[in-house]
Write a protein that holds these residues in place. Structure first.
Motif, PDB file in Angstrom:
ATOM      1  N   PHE A 132      -2.840   9.324 -11.312  1.00 26.10           N
ATOM      2  CA  PHE A 132      -3.190   7.984 -10.852  1.00 26.10           C
ATOM      3  C   PHE A 132      -3.171   7.892  -9.337  1.00 26.10           C
ATOM      4  N   ASN A 133      -3.822   6.834  -8.834  1.00 24.04           N
ATOM      5  CA  ASN A 133      -3.808   6.522  -7.408  1.00 24.04           C
ATOM      6  C   ASN A 133      -2.904   5.326  -7.162  1.00 24.04           C
ATOM      7  N   ARG A 134      -2.153   5.377  -6.094  1.00 26.57           N
ATOM      8  CA  ARG A 134      -1.438   4.197  -5.608  1.00 26.57           C
ATOM      9  C   ARG A 134      -2.267   3.630  -4.457  1.00 26.57           C
ATOM     10  N   VAL A 135      -2.672   2.371  -4.587  1.00 23.47           N
ATOM     11  CA  VAL A 135      -3.529   1.753  -3.581  1.00 23.47           C
ATOM     12  C   VAL A 135      -2.901   0.444  -3.110  1.00 23.47           C
ATOM     13  N   ASN A 136      -3.349  -0.048  -1.956  1.00 24.53           N
ATOM     14  CA  ASN A 136      -2.847  -1.343  -1.499  1.00 24.53           C
ATOM     15  C   ASN A 136      -3.706  -2.466  -2.081  1.00 24.53           C
ATOM     16  N   ALA A 137      -3.403  -3.704  -1.734  1.00 16.79           N
ATOM     17  CA  ALA A 137      -4.089  -4.855  -2.324  1.00 16.79           C
ATOM     18  C   ALA A 137      -5.584  -4.855  -2.040  1.00 16.79           C
ATOM     19  N   VAL A 162      -1.932  -0.827  -8.098  1.00 17.56           N
ATOM     20  CA  VAL A 162      -1.910  -1.611  -6.868  1.00 17.56           C
ATOM     21  C   VAL A 162      -0.474  -1.943  -6.502  1.00 17.56           C
ATOM     22  N   ARG A 163      -0.075  -1.468  -5.346  1.00 17.91           N
ATOM     23  CA  ARG A 163       1.266  -1.766  -4.858  1.00 17.91           C
ATOM     24  C   ARG A 163       1.206  -2.969  -3.935  1.00 17.91           C
ATOM     25  N   GLY A 164       1.962  -4.020  -4.284  1.00 16.55           N
ATOM     26  CA  GLY A 164       2.016  -5.207  -3.438  1.00 16.55           C
ATOM     27  C   GLY A 164       2.877  -4.959  -2.223  1.00 16.55           C
ATOM     28  N   GLU A 165       3.026  -5.992  -1.417  1.00 16.66           N
ATOM     29  CA  GLU A 165       3.836  -5.868  -0.204  1.00 16.66           C
ATOM     30  C   GLU A 165       5.286  -5.566  -0.543  1.00 16.66           C
TER      31      GLU A 165
END
Length: 324
Positions: free
Chosen positions: A119-124, A206-209
């Protein structure tokens, strides 16, 4: 090649800002034999309205509404309603690679019980932070599961696609608010004989703040750790004593720091820790743990106060340096 029906379960709670991106990522798949099971978990924003719009335009999208009961209850409802050969999970703030279903169907042609994906970890905004790949292990099943756990690729349900036949009556624990995925997967693995590792990032997490796990206080943290430990013990049985001991030590260490750093009732927290199954199996030894074993709670209280004073002073000094 036989085309498998793939059920995608999406729990939704107040997700109006990210929901269209999530659902569109399914809609844009070039593989058509799927169903989307949307569970609205008592949203009070426009989430239900958005879901209805997709359901009205595409019969493969189905929505069920329930009072707010948490993600476990929502996923369980999805499992009850799903009719696919394989079950996938998608969180409403995440989204899929455009080839997700097509590649999953190719993997399913080998008839695995469980498919793991990278998987990919992406920002908002969708910018890539990091890609996470599966370890390249060719081992017997339980050894592979242990290796995946060590790489932090085991517990999440959203990087797994599960054959519905092996799920049977296994369900998420509705009483858990943390680590419920890992308990569920451990119980699934008891029925698993064949695993497929698909080392292509097909899921965008999607990693939030701020991550809820690190910001929210879970007052049932010890209990949840204990349920995870017991799930691993059920899965591994007595074959992997050293691994269970390692798990126990890891959980004791995590709880030790959690009790120090979170706003919990410190003494009650460590009393609960003392009575946990994993604490009794742990071989960790330090002054703090000895005090817990001997129930010397006044010493524990003093050590906690000293630790928090040190943290306070360090932050104060750091602020003074920054202001200069």
């Amino acid at each position: 090649m036989e085309r498998k029906l793939i059920s995608i379960i999406i729990p939704v709670y107040n997700a109006e800002k990210t929901l269209r991106r999530c659902l569109d990522s399914v809609k844009k798949q070039n593989y058509s034999k799927y169903e989307v099971i949307i569970i609205d978990d008592g949203s009070n924003d426009r989430s239900a309205e958005i879901c209805k719009d997709y359901c009205n335009k595409d019969s493969r999208f189905k929505m069920y509404m329930q009072k707010n009961g948490g993600p476990s209850k929502a996923r369980n409802k999805g499992l009850d309603e799903a009719e696919g050969d394989y079950i996938a999970f998608l969180d409403s703030d995440d989204y899929l690679h455009e080839e997700y279903l097509n590649i999953i169907n190719n993997a399913a042609s080998e008839n695995p019980d469980l498919i793991f994906i990278a998987f990919n970890r992406v920002n908002a905004e969708g910018k890539l932070i990091k890609s996470y790949y599966l370890p390249d292990y060719k081992q017997k099943f339980k050894d592979m599961v242990i290796s995946l756990s060590k790489e932090d690729m085991f517990g999440y349900t959203w990087i797994k696609i599960i054959k519905r036949d092996i799920i049977k009556n296994v369900r998420f624990n509705n009483e858990m608010n943390i680590f419920e995925d890992e308990v569920f997967i451990c119980d699934i693995c008891k029925n698993t004989r064949k695993i497929y590792l698909l080392n292509k990032p097909l899921y965008n997490y999607v990693r939030g703040e701020e991550e809820t796990l690190f910001t929210k206080v879970h007052y049932d943290y010890v209990r949840s750790c204990n349920l995870v430990y017991m799930a691993w013990a059920r899965m591994l049985k007595d074959e992997y004593f050293e691994i269970l001991e390692e798990k126990a030590n890891h959980m004791v260490n995590n709880c030790f720091w959690y009790g120090l750093e979170k706003k919990v009732n410190t003494i009650n927290f460590y009393k609960e820790l003392k009575n946990s199954s994993f604490f009794m199996k742990s071989t960790l030894e330090n002054k703090f743990i000895k005090y817990i074993k001997k129930e010397q709670w006044n010493y524990i209280r003093v050590l906690c106060i000293i630790y928090k004073l040190k943290i306070f002073i360090a932050k104060l000094l750091n602020r003074q340096v920054t202001e200069r």
